[in-house]
Structure formats: structure tokens, C-alpha cells
Scaffold this motif. Sequence first.
Motif, mmCIF file in Angstrom:
data_model
loop_
_atom_site.group_PDB
_atom_site.id
_atom_site.type_symbol
_atom_site.label_atom_id
_atom_site.label_comp_id
_atom_site.label_asym_id
_atom_site.label_seq_id
_atom_site.Cartn_x
_atom_site.Cartn_y
_atom_site.Cartn_z
ATOM 1 N N ALA A 91 0.847 -1.205 0.000
ATOM 2 C CA ALA A 91 0.000 0.000 0.000
ATOM 3 C C ALA A 91 0.878 1.248 0.000
ATOM 4 N N LEU A 92 0.252 2.366 -0.343
ATOM 5 C CA LEU A 92 0.954 3.658 -0.335
ATOM 6 C C LEU A 92 1.545 3.945 1.051
ATOM 7 N N ILE A 93 2.722 4.547 1.078
ATOM 8 C CA ILE A 93 3.270 5.032 2.355
ATOM 9 C C ILE A 93 2.449 6.264 2.753
ATOM 10 N N GLY A 123 -10.662 4.042 0.085
ATOM 11 C CA GLY A 123 -9.285 3.831 -0.402
ATOM 12 C C GLY A 123 -8.340 3.908 0.776
ATOM 13 N N THR A 124 -8.526 3.011 1.730
ATOM 14 C CA THR A 124 -7.841 3.152 3.027
ATOM 15 C C THR A 124 -6.347 2.818 2.975
ATOM 16 N N GLY A 125 -5.905 2.052 1.954
ATOM 17 C CA GLY A 125 -4.478 1.714 1.866
ATOM 18 C C GLY A 125 -4.013 0.963 3.098
ATOM 19 N N SER A 126 -2.994 1.510 3.776
ATOM 20 C CA SER A 126 -2.467 0.887 5.000
ATOM 21 C C SER A 126 -3.446 0.988 6.174
ATOM 22 N N ALA A 128 -4.271 3.997 7.331
ATOM 23 C CA ALA A 128 -3.757 5.136 8.099
ATOM 24 C C ALA A 128 -4.866 6.078 8.607
ATOM 25 N N MET A 129 -5.658 6.622 7.671
ATOM 26 C CA MET A 129 -6.650 7.611 8.115
ATOM 27 C C MET A 129 -7.740 6.961 8.958
ATOM 28 N N ALA A 130 -8.197 5.794 8.514
ATOM 29 C CA ALA A 130 -9.280 5.117 9.241
ATOM 30 C C ALA A 130 -8.857 4.825 10.682
ATOM 31 N N VAL A 145 -12.578 1.036 3.414
ATOM 32 C CA VAL A 145 -12.678 0.176 2.235
ATOM 33 C C VAL A 145 -11.515 0.424 1.278
ATOM 34 N N ASP A 146 -11.241 -0.595 0.477
ATOM 35 C CA ASP A 146 -10.245 -0.465 -0.586
ATOM 36 C C ASP A 146 -10.576 -1.526 -1.627
ATOM 37 N N ALA A 147 -10.120 -1.284 -2.864
ATOM 38 C CA ALA A 147 -10.340 -2.278 -3.921
ATOM 39 C C ALA A 147 -9.182 -3.279 -3.966
ATOM 40 N N SER A 148 -8.087 -2.982 -3.286
ATOM 41 C CA SER A 148 -6.895 -3.837 -3.355
ATOM 42 C C SER A 148 -6.860 -4.828 -2.181
ATOM 43 N N GLN A 150 -4.390 -6.623 -1.285
ATOM 44 C CA GLN A 150 -3.120 -6.491 -0.551
ATOM 45 C C GLN A 150 -3.182 -5.350 0.446
ATOM 46 N N ALA A 151 -3.773 -4.224 0.012
ATOM 47 C CA ALA A 151 -3.912 -3.089 0.933
ATOM 48 C C ALA A 151 -4.805 -3.477 2.109
ATOM 49 N N LEU A 152 -5.899 -4.191 1.816
ATOM 50 C CA LEU A 152 -6.828 -4.582 2.891
ATOM 51 C C LEU A 152 -6.131 -5.475 3.915
ATOM 52 N N ASP A 173 -15.202 -1.403 -4.407
ATOM 53 C CA ASP A 173 -14.786 -0.478 -5.465
ATOM 54 C C ASP A 173 -15.548 0.825 -5.185
ATOM 55 N N TRP A 174 -14.888 1.769 -4.565
ATOM 56 C CA TRP A 174 -15.514 2.983 -4.023
ATOM 57 C C TRP A 174 -16.806 2.610 -3.294
ATOM 58 N N PHE A 175 -17.996 3.111 -3.747
ATOM 59 C CA PHE A 175 -19.218 2.903 -2.952
ATOM 60 C C PHE A 175 -19.940 1.595 -3.285
ATOM 61 N N ASN A 188 -8.419 9.794 0.274
ATOM 62 C CA ASN A 188 -7.196 10.249 -0.390
ATOM 63 C C ASN A 188 -7.030 9.329 -1.583
ATOM 64 N N PRO A 189 -7.806 9.580 -2.651
ATOM 65 C CA PRO A 189 -7.815 8.627 -3.773
ATOM 66 C C PRO A 189 -6.612 8.834 -4.686
ATOM 67 N N PRO A 190 -6.403 7.940 -5.662
ATOM 68 C CA PRO A 190 -5.357 8.212 -6.658
ATOM 69 C C PRO A 190 -5.727 9.506 -7.385
ATOM 70 N N ARG A 221 -10.538 11.157 -12.431
ATOM 71 C CA ARG A 221 -11.699 10.270 -12.539
ATOM 72 C C ARG A 221 -12.186 9.758 -11.186
ATOM 73 N N ASP A 222 -11.250 9.359 -10.317
ATOM 74 C CA ASP A 222 -11.669 8.792 -9.028
ATOM 75 C C ASP A 222 -12.272 9.857 -8.114
ATOM 76 N N LEU A 223 -11.667 11.042 -8.114
ATOM 77 C CA LEU A 223 -12.242 12.128 -7.305
ATOM 78 C C LEU A 223 -13.663 12.447 -7.781
HETATM 79 C C1 LIG Z 1 -3.425 7.460 -2.560
HETATM 80 S S1 LIG Z 1 -3.767 5.877 -1.890
HETATM 81 C C2 LIG Z 1 -4.288 6.365 -0.265
HETATM 82 C C3 LIG Z 1 -4.069 5.345 0.789
HETATM 83 C C4 LIG Z 1 -4.387 5.836 2.210
HETATM 84 N N1 LIG Z 1 -5.719 6.349 2.308
HETATM 85 C C5 LIG Z 1 -3.407 6.930 2.612
HETATM 86 O O1 LIG Z 1 -3.789 8.094 2.639
HETATM 87 O O2 LIG Z 1 -2.247 6.606 2.916
HETATM 88 C C6 LIG Z 1 -5.276 5.495 -2.710
HETATM 89 C C7 LIG Z 1 -5.936 4.183 -2.298
HETATM 90 O O3 LIG Z 1 -7.149 4.041 -3.071
HETATM 91 C C8 LIG Z 1 -7.297 2.682 -3.426
HETATM 92 N N2 LIG Z 1 -8.171 2.587 -4.589
HETATM 93 C C9 LIG Z 1 -7.861 2.829 -5.888
HETATM 94 N N3 LIG Z 1 -8.935 2.629 -6.677
HETATM 95 C C10 LIG Z 1 -9.950 2.256 -5.846
HETATM 96 C C11 LIG Z 1 -11.312 1.916 -6.069
HETATM 97 N N4 LIG Z 1 -11.841 1.894 -7.288
HETATM 98 N N5 LIG Z 1 -12.071 1.606 -4.998
HETATM 99 C C12 LIG Z 1 -11.533 1.603 -3.743
HETATM 100 N N6 LIG Z 1 -10.235 1.917 -3.476
HETATM 101 C C13 LIG Z 1 -9.454 2.236 -4.526
HETATM 102 C C14 LIG Z 1 -5.880 2.199 -3.684
HETATM 103 O O4 LIG Z 1 -5.793 0.788 -3.595
HETATM 104 C C15 LIG Z 1 -5.115 2.939 -2.589
HETATM 105 O O5 LIG Z 1 -5.009 2.157 -1.419
#
Ligand SMILES: C[S@@+](CC[C@H](N)C(=O)[O-])C[C@H]1O[C@@H](n2cnc3c(N)ncnc32)[C@H](O)[C@@H]1O
Length: 281
Positions: A91-93, A123-126, A128-130, A145-148, A150-152, A173-175, A188-190, A221-223
Motif C-alpha cells: 500500500a501507499l506510504i 481507499g484506506t491503503g495501509s 492510516a486515516m481510518a 474500504v479499498d479495492a486492493s 493487498q492493501a486490505l 470499489d468505491w461505494f 485520499n484517492p489516486p 476520474r476517481d475524485l
Molecule cells: C493514494 S492511496 C491512499 C491510501 C491511504 N488512504 C493513505 O492516505 O495513505 C489510494 C488508495 O485508493 C485505493 N483505490 C484505488 N482505486 C480504488 C477503487 N476503485 N475503490 C476503492 N479503493 C481504490 C488504492 O488501492 C489505494 O489504497
Amino acid sequence: MQSVLEVLDKCAAYFSAKGVPNPKFDAQMLLARALKCKRLELFLQFERPMSDSELSLFRDFARRRAKREPLQHILGEVEFFGLRLKCDRRALIPRPETEEMLDNIIKLRLCNSSSPAKILDLGTGSGAMALALAKHFPDSSVLAVDASDQALELARENAAVASIRNIEIRKSDWFENIDESFDLIVANPPYLNEIEISEAEPEVREFDPISALLSPDNGMRDLRKILGNAPKHLNCGGFLVCECGLGQAEKLSVEFSNFYGKIDTAKDLSHVERYIFCQAK
Ligand SMILES: C[S@@+](CC[C@H](N)C(=O)[O-])C[C@H]1O[C@@H](n2cnc3c(N)ncnc32)[C@H](O)[C@@H]1O
């Protein structure tokens, strides 16, 4: 035999030559890890000779850092909002800008309301925020939630290490797998485009998962998906707070003005308009 100070100086020069940002600090952090002490404790033992086994462990760390593997991956952990989180390629640092977003949420924006009862981290990644929000608001229930997968997995490990229980971690996948409504949604989406990624430091480009960085439509797009769908999942007066890339918060605040009762943006410490705060009608 080489002393701690000699090794530190050599390593900082080696890191500088390899373009590592903060070469001295990183050399100190890695040497402290090799010697199993705190960074500041190094300053009390500059003259101490290093053993062969300490040197060999430190050399391995230094070689990895010189190849621009992130310091946090080598240490296997990162400090985030008072939590010590496991950190690796899954997951993202978590970044200081994201800690700043939490500061904004906690100190400035929501100070008039009581604790948000239900919180969603998209998009919780590690985690961190949650996890930071779950710890700060112990009476709230947090969904991360997250779509990955590995991140979960990493987020679940971090929840267990921090012994935080007011959190549910779910694949979505988002909502898509979310029926509930919330008082606070954070994301904090991509948000980078391909050019921004190609220009990023190797630590980001080669070690953060691409699915955490890249979003089509020039990073938006994700935002747009999140801002477009969040109103259906926000309780009356609830907040959506997102971290955005360069120039995005201003654009989004115009595009989505009809979706929310109030939209505001805020700058990060580098004076970039980094955060968007959307309050439900
Ligand atoms: C920029 S990282 C942020 C991670 C964490 N929230 C942080 O701030 O360190 C974006 C996260 O969004 C997740 N993500 C990307 N596309 C997604 C989707 N369609 N649905 C849910 N999560 C998604 C990625 O797997 C990634 O963990």
C-alpha cells in the motif's frame, strides 16, 4: 574498525552521490536500526567501534536505500498521526499531507459538531486515516474500504497491531459494496496523471502501488466518482473531505457546487490548494 561517526559520514556522502533526499537523516535512521537504538542515542556513541555483524546489517540497509527503496519500507514502519504503522509495497506510504488533512478535520472543520458517529475512509491503503480517526473518535464506528486485497490485508494487520476495534475493513470499489450513510467520509484517492508519475521520485514511481497513484482523466476520474456518489451516503450536514492533486480542488468545487450545501477548499503547508471539504445539504 570503523567508528559510528565514520560510518555515518561515509554513508551520508554515498547517499548524496546517489541523489537520496535527506542523506544524513536517512543514514542516521538506518544506522540506529542496525544498532537497535534510537536515532538520538547515536550522538552519545560516535566514537564506539562497530562490530562486523552490525556493519554487515547496516551495509545491506544502505545498499537498498541507495537504490532508492523508501526508508519506511526498509524500516518496515512509519509514524502516522501518533500511530506506528506497518509499511511495505502492499500500500501507499502514508504522507504528511494526509496527516495535515486529519488535523484540518479534527481541529478546524468539525470542531463545532460532536464526534461523527459513523465515518467512512474510501481507499484506506495501509488503514492510516481510518485507524487515526478510529483512535481519535473512540465512540465512532469507522468503515475502511479499498479495492486492493493487498492493501486490505495490510490495513487489517495495522488494526490488529494498534488494537483498534471500532473499525470494519471491507473490500469495495468505491461505494459499490456500501449501503450505509455516514457523518464523515474521508478519501485520499489516486489523483496523479501519467506525466506526474513519470516525473515523481523513484521512491514513489517504483515502490508505491500504481493503483494508489494513477487516475485517468488527468488524475480526476476517481475524485469525480467520489464527489458524485458521496451525497447518497452522507447524513444531513455530514462532511466529505478529500485530498486532491495540483489544481483539482478548485475545479471540483465549481463542478460539484450543486451537489452539496457548501464546498470549501484548503491549502497544505506548501500552499497548494490540497483539500476539498463538501458539506451535505
Ligand atoms: C493514494 S492511496 C491512499 C491510501 C491511504 N488512504 C493513505 O492516505 O495513505 C489510494 C488508495 O485508493 C485505493 N483505490 C484505488 N482505486 C480504488 C477503487 N476503485 N475503490 C476503492 N479503493 C481504490 C488504492 O488501492 C489505494 O489504497
